[in-house]
Design an enzyme around this catalytic site. Structure first.
Site, PDB file in Angstrom:
ATOM      1  CG  ASP A 274      -1.908   1.126   1.379  1.00 24.12           C
ATOM      2  OD1 ASP A 274      -1.891   1.866   0.366  1.00 24.12           O
ATOM      3  OD2 ASP A 274      -2.842   1.009   2.090  1.00 24.12           O
TER       4      ASP A 274
ATOM      5  CG  ASP B  40      -6.263  -7.343  10.322  1.00 23.14           C
ATOM      6  OD1 ASP B  40      -5.394  -6.896   9.347  1.00 23.14           O
ATOM      7  OD2 ASP B  40      -6.339  -6.824  11.355  1.00 23.14           O
TER       8      ASP B  40
HETATM    9  C1  PRP Z   1      -0.129  -5.185   6.164  1.00 18.22           C
HETATM   10  C2  PRP Z   1       0.246  -6.279   5.200  1.00 18.22           C
HETATM   11  C3  PRP Z   1       1.580  -5.582   4.643  1.00 18.22           C
HETATM   12  C4  PRP Z   1       1.480  -4.132   4.828  1.00 18.22           C
HETATM   13  C5  PRP Z   1       1.508  -3.285   3.805  1.00 18.22           C
HETATM   14  O1  PRP Z   1       0.364  -5.627   7.493  1.00 18.22           O
HETATM   15  O2  PRP Z   1       0.304  -7.532   5.507  1.00 18.22           O
HETATM   16  O3  PRP Z   1       2.578  -6.223   5.581  1.00 18.22           O
HETATM   17  O4  PRP Z   1       0.505  -3.862   5.886  1.00 18.22           O
HETATM   18  O5  PRP Z   1       1.075  -1.998   3.964  1.00 18.22           O
HETATM   19  P1  PRP Z   1       2.271  -0.781   3.308  1.00 18.22           P
HETATM   20  O6  PRP Z   1       2.392  -1.032   2.049  1.00 18.22           O
HETATM   21  O7  PRP Z   1       1.396   0.470   3.669  1.00 18.22           O
HETATM   22  O8  PRP Z   1       3.355  -0.759   4.233  1.00 18.22           O
HETATM   23  P2  PRP Z   1       0.073  -4.976   8.908  1.00 18.22           P
HETATM   24  O9  PRP Z   1       1.116  -3.902   9.195  1.00 18.22           O
HETATM   25  O10 PRP Z   1      -1.507  -4.624   8.551  1.00 18.22           O
HETATM   26  O11 PRP Z   1       0.015  -6.437   9.705  1.00 18.22           O
HETATM   27  P3  PRP Z   1      -0.639  -7.647   9.555  1.00 18.22           P
HETATM   28  O12 PRP Z   1      -0.294  -8.222   8.352  1.00 18.22           O
HETATM   29  O13 PRP Z   1      -0.247  -8.498  10.707  1.00 18.22           O
HETATM   30  O14 PRP Z   1      -2.130  -7.392   9.368  1.00 18.22           O
END
Ligand code: PRP
Length: 179
Positions: free
Chosen positions: A100, A156
C-alpha cells in the site's frame, strides 16, 4: 472485490513468474505475518507443481507491523519476529498480501539486503498503488487493487475477516476508524 477463482489465478500467475526466474535454484519463500499466511501457503504449493521451477523450496516467516489495529499506517514499521533461516547466500522471495504505502516492503528490502542474500525479490498478491510513500515496487504482482479498504484472504480489519476465502470491500458503515 476478488473471488476465490480470481485469487487462485493470481497466485498461479505469481508462481509461474517466480518459477521462471528461479528455475533450478533453491528458493527461500519468506512470508510476512500475519497478512501473508494464505498467500504463502497457496503460493508454495502452487510453485511446487511447476516444472521447471525451483529445485528446492524453503519456507520461513517473519512478522512486522505498522498498522496495529488502525486502518492507517503508523508510518513506523516494527520487527516483531525474525526469520529462522539465515538469509546470507540464499535466493529469497518476500511474500506479502498487499503493498500500500510501501513502507513495509521498503523496510524489509533494506533489512534483508543488508544480510547479503544471493538475490532478493518480492511477490505481492495485491498492489494498491494510490498512496505510495516509499519508492518501492514489488517484482511480482498478482492483482491491482482499487483504492478501497479491503479485507479477507489474510487482510484484516481489527483482526477480523482474515479467514474469508475471497477479498471484499469493507462496508463504510462497518468501517469507522477513531484513529
Ligand atoms: C499489512 C500487510 C503488509 C503491510 C503493507 O500488514 O500485510 O505487510 O500492511 O502496507 P504498507 O505497504 O502500507 O506498508 P499489517 O501491518 O497490517 O500487519 P498484519 O499483516 O499483521 O495485518
Amino acid at each position: 472485490m476478488f473471488s476465490e477463482a480470481e485469487i487462485a489465478a493470481a497466485i498461479r500467475s505469481l508462481a509461474e513468474q517466480i518459477a521462471r526466474d528461479h528455475a533450478g535454484e533453491d528458493v527461500l519463500l519468506l512470508g510476512i505475518l500475519k497478512g501473508a499466511v494464505h498467500v504463502l501457503s497457496d503460493l508454495a504449493r502452487e510453485l511446487d507443481q511447476i516444472q521447471p521451477g525451483p529445485s528446492r523450496l524453503y519456507l520461513d516467516v517473519m512478522a512486522v507491523s505498522s498498522y496495529g489495529n488502525a486502518s492507517r499506517s503508523s508510518g513506523e514499521v516494527r520487527l516483531i519476529q525474525d526469520t529462522t533461516h539465515a538469509i546470507e547466500g540464499r535466493r529469497v522471495v518476500i511474500v506479502e498480501d498487499i503493498i500500500d504505502n510501501g513502507l513495509t516492503l521498503s523496510y524489509l528490502n533494506a533489512l534483508l539486503s543488508a544480510r547479503k542474500p544471493l538475490s532478493l525479490r518480492s511477490a505481492v498478491l495485491l498492489d494498491k498503488p494510490y498512496r505510495r510513500i516509499a519508492n518501492v515496487k514489488a517484482d511480482y504482482v498478482g492483482l491491482t487493487c482499487p483504492d478501497e479498504f479491503i479485507v479477507g484472504y489474510g487482510l484484516d480489519y481489527q483482526e477480523r475477516y482474515r479467514t474469508l476465502p475471497y477479498i471484499a470491500k469493507l462496508r463504510p458503515d462497518i468501517f469507522s476508524d477513531p484513529d
